[in-house]
Design a protein around this motif. Structure first.
Motif, PDB file in Angstrom:
ATOM      1  N   TYR A 157       1.075  -4.638   8.550  1.00 58.86           N
ATOM      2  CA  TYR A 157       0.630  -5.676   7.612  1.00 58.86           C
ATOM      3  C   TYR A 157       0.736  -5.166   6.177  1.00 58.86           C
ATOM      4  N   TYR A 158       0.219  -3.967   5.905  1.00 60.45           N
ATOM      5  CA  TYR A 158       0.242  -3.443   4.541  1.00 60.45           C
ATOM      6  C   TYR A 158       1.650  -3.060   4.090  1.00 60.45           C
TER       7      TYR A 158
ATOM      8  N   THR B   5      -1.136  -1.288   9.833  1.00 58.65           N
ATOM      9  CA  THR B   5      -0.135  -0.534   9.083  1.00 58.65           C
ATOM     10  C   THR B   5       1.060  -1.415   8.735  1.00 58.65           C
TER      11      THR B   5
ATOM     12  N   TYR C 256      -3.814   1.248  -1.225  1.00 54.62           N
ATOM     13  CA  TYR C 256      -3.262  -0.089  -1.466  1.00 54.62           C
ATOM     14  C   TYR C 256      -4.260  -0.954  -2.223  1.00 54.62           C
ATOM     15  N   LEU C 257      -5.512  -0.924  -1.797  1.00 53.38           N
ATOM     16  CA  LEU C 257      -6.541  -1.777  -2.406  1.00 53.38           C
ATOM     17  C   LEU C 257      -6.842  -1.386  -3.849  1.00 53.38           C
TER      18      LEU C 257
ATOM     19  N   GLU D 114      -6.725 -11.241   8.296  1.00 53.83           N
ATOM     20  CA  GLU D 114      -5.436 -11.273   7.603  1.00 53.83           C
ATOM     21  C   GLU D 114      -4.285 -11.754   8.482  1.00 53.83           C
TER      22      GLU D 114
ATOM     23  N   VAL E  16      -5.140   2.668   3.277  1.00 55.55           N
ATOM     24  CA  VAL E  16      -5.634   1.323   2.950  1.00 55.55           C
ATOM     25  C   VAL E  16      -6.273   1.341   1.566  1.00 55.55           C
TER      26      VAL E  16
ATOM     27  N   SER F 273       0.518   4.345  -1.303  1.00 50.05           N
ATOM     28  CA  SER F 273       0.045   3.728  -0.063  1.00 50.05           C
ATOM     29  C   SER F 273       1.191   3.588   0.935  1.00 50.05           C
ATOM     30  N   GLN F 274       2.346   3.133   0.451  1.00 54.22           N
ATOM     31  CA  GLN F 274       3.516   2.975   1.318  1.00 54.22           C
ATOM     32  C   GLN F 274       3.914   4.309   1.946  1.00 54.22           C
TER      33      GLN F 274
ATOM     34  N   TYR G 283       0.409   1.258  -4.868  1.00 52.92           N
ATOM     35  CA  TYR G 283       1.252   0.723  -3.803  1.00 52.92           C
ATOM     36  C   TYR G 283       2.296   1.725  -3.290  1.00 52.92           C
TER      37      TYR G 283
ATOM     38  N   GLN H 215       3.082  -6.198   2.968  1.00 51.61           N
ATOM     39  CA  GLN H 215       2.550  -6.565   1.661  1.00 51.61           C
ATOM     40  C   GLN H 215       3.273  -5.819   0.542  1.00 51.61           C
TER      41      GLN H 215
END
Length: 563
Positions: free
Chosen positions: A278-279, A276, A248-249, A313, A245, A256-257, A253, A282
């Protein structure tokens, strides 16, 4: 939306069978309880906690005995029992009685427990403001009385409530204060180690919520190190998830993926799985992979429909799905996702923190309701009136069965767990330290051999066994013994002893049918637990079911086998 381990007091919200005091059977049963001591009544209550009718009678008997003896502390304890078995409204009234009479007794547990019970019940009905208010009072009381255990439990709840419902800065201060407290305690193999890891985890999430990602990463990495050294795979997974997380923040990206996809290769709880997906959705949208993003968002929707655990979210997920199917001119799916969005709205609306201006909404609730009406009219033209009636009937049916879902799911889950445990144990052989050893160090091999003897002689059933005592018995030191246990079993000393005890009592229950009629406290004492609470906690951690339920199923099985 982050997964917080709420250390809420675990209470079973059962609807009691109300029994009038004038009924003969009730009076006769109460009379039979009068001769029992407070200690015996307390044990009887917890042994029968899941049997609401019996638990209620015992609690009433306890209350009557306390009034008769004019013992104010026992009277407060009787209200404590009564506050756990009725409806939310009635439980809150008894919790008020705890608080009222606590001023007349000298106890480090009250009135904190009274406020905690009120907090729990207010949380159960969605009144989060009142829940938080009462947990804060419980915290103040525990702090005033110097009750360290209550402080640890209540602080986790307060911090989680504030972090979850928008008070991010206040939550952060609470966790920082709590972390300082735990740092002052001996946690290496002590009873506070789990609380220490939980606080590390929640502190990292709280820094994320406050957009202090560098600080968050410091605690994430500390947690990863602690969990790795302790070989605690569950906590390690939590910290790895928080790390993904954070990546990602901080706009990493691709990394994070990769981290989320790696986590998805292992089982995870539904809430974490939802986050998981959700991101990953994104990231997919950022890479202009709309179809993949929709796929992940639909995964989020599927999980929410099964578990009904919301986070802010989710609104973004359903807003996107509504827009997507509106553009595709698919009124059936658009209506379906609008309904889901309204469900999320109604849940989030229970807390005013999510109705402030910081949440950007593309669709306001009144507009959604109007859209829903328009879509129903549109579908009515295509599918005739019967289709709409089916929708209406379905919604009404859902509303009617919601109160039954929790109890049904719990009973099904428990029955499945019992069946799985029985099947597993039919082919199970206790995995001892010796059977898992593959250590080159001669000293460690020697420790393993001595631990095998320790297990074979059932020395773990000694209620006074400790790491230092064990180390002395086998002629080593506590550091070496702790390292060997962690290395071969993947758990600390306390969990190692508790698991051996629970496994041993499970084996004895299989081999000695008479034990299924023992009370929980007596079973715990058979294998070295000093009280029923410690035994129940260890039993649940090992089997994922309460000992009372397991015994009930064993008795049913025994009856079936003998008929």
């Amino acid at each position: 939306m982050f997964h917080l381990r709420l250390l809420v007091i675990l209470l079973l919200l059962l609807t009691p069978t109300l029994i009038l005091l004038g009924q003969k059977s009730h009076t006769k049963y109460l009379d039979s309880l009068k001769g029992k001591s407070f200690e015996v009544l307390m044990d009887d209550f917890w042994n029968n906690f899941e049997n609401t009718e019996t638990a209620e009678k015992i609690a009433i008997a306890y209350n009557q005995k306390a009034k008769g003896s004019k013992n104010k502390l026992e009277l407060v304890r009787s209200f404590d029992l009564l506050a756990r078995i009725y409806t939310v409204e009635k439980n809150i009234l008894f919790a008020d009685s705890i608080i009222q009479y606590s001023s007349e007794v000298n106890s480090d547990s009250y009135p904190s427990i009274g406020y905690s019970l009120k907090g729990y019940n207010y949380y159960a009905i969605g009144d989060y403001e009142s829940a938080l208010d009462n947990y804060l009072k419980a915290y103040d009381s525990a702090k005033e009385k110097g009750n360290a255990y209550q402080l640890i439990e209540i602080t986790q709840v307060i911090g989680a409530l504030k972090n979850r419902w928008g008070n991010y800065e206040e939550a952060l201060e609470i966790y920082k204060e709590h972390f300082d407290l735990l740092e002052s305690l001996e946690i290496s193999d002590g009873e506070y180690r789990e609380d220490y890891l939980i606080t590390l985890y929640n502190l990292s999430l709280s820094y994320q919520r406050n957009k202090k990602y560098d600080s968050s990463n410091i605690y994430i990495q500390k947690g990863i190190q602690e969990a790795t050294e302790g070989q605690d795979t569950h906590f390690l997974s939590d910290f790895r998830h928080a790390e993904a997380v954070n990546l990602y923040l901080t706009s990493n990206y691709i990394e994070s993926q990769r981290a989320f996809l790696k986590l998805k290769s292992n089982p995870m709880d539904p809430f974490k799985e939802s986050i998981t997906n959700y991101y990953l959705g994104q990231v997919a949208f950022r890479n202009n992979k709309s179809s993949l993003g929709i796929f992940y968002y639909q995964k989020v929707d599927s999980i929410f429909r099964k578990n009904n655990e919301e986070y802010p979210e989710l609104r973004e997920v359903y807003e996107y799905l509504v827009t997507h199917y509106r553009k595709k001119n698919s009124p059936g799916k658009e209506l379906d996702y609008i309904r889901q969005l309204l469900i999320v709205d109604s849940s989030l609306a229970r807390n005013r923190e999510y109705l402030n201006q910081t949440i950007i909404r593309k669709y306001e609730t009144p507009e959604l309701i109007e859209d829903q009406k328009d879509l129903i009219a549109k579908l009515n033209g295509k599918n005739k009136r019967t289709s709409i009636m089916s929708y209406v009937f379905g919604i009404c049916l859902i509303i009617l069965i919601i109160p039954l879902v929790y109890f049904y799911r719990r009973s099904i889950k428990n029955a499945r767990l019992f069946k799985e445990l029985q099947t597993k144990r039919e082919h199970h052989k206790i995995v001892t330290l010796a059977s898992k050893a593959s250590i080159a160090d001669e000293i460690e091999v020697l420790i393993v051999e001595k631990l095998k003897i320790f297990e074979e002689n059932l020395r773990f059933t000694d209620e006074d066994i400790s790491l230092n005592k064990l180390a002395k018995e086998i002629g080593s030191n506590s550091t070496y013994v702790s390292r060997v246990i962690n290395k071969t079993q993947g758990k600390n000393f306390s969990n190692y002893i508790n698991d051996l005890r629970v496994e041993h009592i499970l084996k004895r229950l299989d081999e000695e049918p008479i034990l299924i009629n023992y009370k929980i406290k007596a079973l715990g004492e058979e294998v070295g637990f000093k009280n029923s609470e410690a035994f129940s906690k260890a039993f649940f951690k090992y089997t994922q079911m309460k000992p009372s339920f397991y015994l009930k199923k064993m008795r049913e099985k025994d009856v079936a086998d003998n008929t």
